[in-house]
Scaffold this active site. Structure first.
Site, short mmCIF file in Angstrom:
data_model
loop_
_atom_site.label_atom_id
_atom_site.label_comp_id
_atom_site.label_asym_id
_atom_site.label_seq_id
_atom_site.Cartn_x
_atom_site.Cartn_y
_atom_site.Cartn_z
N HIS A 3 84.14 -18.89 51.74
CA HIS A 3 83.57 -17.88 50.85
C HIS A 3 83.75 -18.32 49.41
CE1 HIS A 3 83.76 -14.02 53.56
NE2 HIS A 3 82.54 -14.52 53.53
N CYS A 56 90.17 -10.72 48.71
CA CYS A 56 89.54 -10.29 49.95
C CYS A 56 89.86 -8.83 50.27
CB CYS A 56 89.99 -11.17 51.11
SG CYS A 56 89.24 -12.81 51.13
#
Length: 262
Positions: free
Chosen positions: A159, A253
């Site tokens: 990511h 996150c």
């Protein structure tokens, strides 16, 4: 944020996950709560999204959507194990009167692969492992902001938020080795004053951070990177989040930033 009440590692969808290593859920809950309190201690409001059984990765709330000035571009997860998380995030925004939620047609994982540089009105967007490039164009139309596509090439940094973060209105920080050569050139040209991380920083999830422009929340394993932030004029705030790293995520996150219309 979403508490890790059902957090476990039952499947593998990134290189950091290991189903053979048991998760200490009580410790994960404590570390998550420490992070929540650290955010609140800095003067910020935390909205808690209820955890849902069967969705162990829901604790990684950043992946559920991406918002700019009160407009929310929803997530559409690549892996079926996480697909239902998108519905929970959509329900949160649709129940709040100050948001305009737009459902995606393209695969994207919210703030996992989108970052906003407010001083430039620029969205930085990652692709290569999770989010489809077509989602970048869709986000640009939905949010009315220019999107710069950046190609991720190292699966350890699956990511964008594992390899790049926004520090304030104009400055970013990133690990060059996570990106293709052309993306590295773009970043170096646009952000010559960026705080550069090395591979050791990135592997410690140092770049998976949240900054309010002055205070920067980083995980406790990122001491060396914290010194780089201090030298650049920022105040690092270290939080232990080792148990949640078993799922392949850290500070960022766990936090979806709500950018409401001014």
């Amino acid at each position: 944020m979403c508490p890790p009440e059902h957090f476990t590692v039952d499947y593998v969808i990134n290189p950091w996950m290991d189903v053979e290593t048991p998760v200490d859920r009580e410790l994960a809950l404590k570390q998550w709560d420490d992070l929540r309190r650290a955010v609140e201690d800095l003067g910020h409001v935390v909205h808690v999204l209820p955890a849902m059984p069967g969705l162990p990765d829901m604790v990684f709330a950043a992946n559920g959507a991406f918002s700019v000035d009160g407009v929310v571009y929803g997530a559409k997860f690549r892996y079926p194990q996480r697909a239902a998380e998108a519905d929970a995030h959509r329900a949160f925004y649709e129940l709040a009167p100050d948001w305009r939620f737009v459902s995606p047609t393209q695969v994207n994982e919210g703030e996992g692969d989108f970052a906003y540089v407010p001083g430039r009105g620029l969205i930085l967007a990652g692709y290569g492992f999770r989010t489809e490039p077509a989602a970048h164009a869709e986000a640009q139309e939905v949010l009315g902001r220019q999107v710069l596509s950046l190609r991720l090439v190292d699966p350890r940094f699956y990511h964008l938020d594992t390899a790049l973060a926004v520090l304030d209105e104009h400055r970013i920080t990133y690990y060059p080795g996570a990106f293709s050569e052309s993306s590295q050139r773009l970043l170096a040209s646009l952000f010559p004053d960026a705080v550069l991380a090395d591979e050791a920083d990135a592997l410690a999830f140092a770049l998976n951070l949240v900054s309010d422009g002055k205070n920067v929340l980083i995980n406790a394993d990122s001491v060396a990177y914290g010194e780089k932030l201090s030298a650049a004029g920022f105040r690092p705030v270290l939080v232990e989040l080792g148990e949640l790293k078993r799922g392949g995520g850290s500070i960022k996150c766990c936090i979806n930033e709500l950018r409401q219309a001014v």
